[in-house]
Design a protein around this motif. Sequence first.
Motif, PDB file in Angstrom:
ATOM      1  N   THR A   2      35.480  27.677  52.037  1.00 44.13           N
ATOM      2  CA  THR A   2      35.317  28.933  51.298  1.00 44.13           C
ATOM      3  C   THR A   2      34.182  28.841  50.293  1.00 44.13           C
ATOM      4  OG1 THR A   2      37.656  29.455  51.549  1.00 44.13           O
ATOM      5  CG2 THR A   2      36.475  30.617  49.818  1.00 44.13           C
TER       6      THR A   2
ATOM      7  N   LEU B  91      44.234  30.177  47.504  1.00 46.57           N
ATOM      8  CA  LEU B  91      43.082  30.541  46.672  1.00 46.57           C
ATOM      9  C   LEU B  91      43.293  31.900  46.018  1.00 46.57           C
ATOM     10  CD1 LEU B  91      40.059  29.372  48.848  1.00 46.57           C
ATOM     11  CD2 LEU B  91      40.875  28.387  46.711  1.00 46.57           C
TER      12      LEU B  91
ATOM     13  N   LYS C  15      32.140  32.796  45.205  1.00 47.72           N
ATOM     14  CA  LYS C  15      32.344  31.617  46.050  1.00 47.72           C
ATOM     15  C   LYS C  15      31.234  30.570  45.899  1.00 47.72           C
ATOM     16  CE  LYS C  15      33.171  34.035  49.865  1.00 47.72           C
ATOM     17  NZ  LYS C  15      33.611  34.311  51.245  1.00 47.72           N
TER      18      LYS C  15
ATOM     19  N   ILE D  19      38.449  34.559  50.472  1.00 44.65           N
ATOM     20  CA  ILE D  19      39.432  34.046  49.516  1.00 44.65           C
ATOM     21  C   ILE D  19      40.797  34.564  49.956  1.00 44.65           C
ATOM     22  CG2 ILE D  19      40.214  34.138  47.123  1.00 44.65           C
ATOM     23  CD1 ILE D  19      37.249  34.434  46.341  1.00 44.65           C
TER      24      ILE D  19
END
Length: 151
Positions: free
Chosen positions: A141, A18, A78, A14
């Motif tokens: 991601t 993000l 995630k 991240i």
Amino acid sequence: MSNKETAELNSKPIGGWLLAYLVILIIREALYVSFSIKILSNFSYIIEESNWIQNAITVGLLIKMIATGIILMLFITKKKYALYLIITLELLCIVVRILTYTDFISRGQTIPVSYNLSILIGMISLTWITYFLRSKRVKETFVKTDDMNLM
């Protein structure tokens, strides 16, 4: 190792926008909790003295608080389906802003100048929705799924 397992192991950390969104989520959750505490302390009065739009706004705030907490957990881990919840949350934020606008109009009140900030935040929500739908980094991601297959 399957392609899915390889993708999960090679997911990007991240970072970038993000990370900015993660910070916004944390701030948003803190604000939702503080507003919810304020609302819940006067909940029976608010329900009795308000119209359906104000009740919908109150319920929307509580839903957004719970959803933001769940999204924070999924975001940090995630999980792939966090993206769908993020987009839903941002759409809910836009709907609550539209209901607030409708409430002002239905009661014959002039819209406060501060509502311009709310319109700006709604536009930012649209920008985040577009980012989460189109970003290559987001797709790289958020790759973890919920398979319980340990082998």
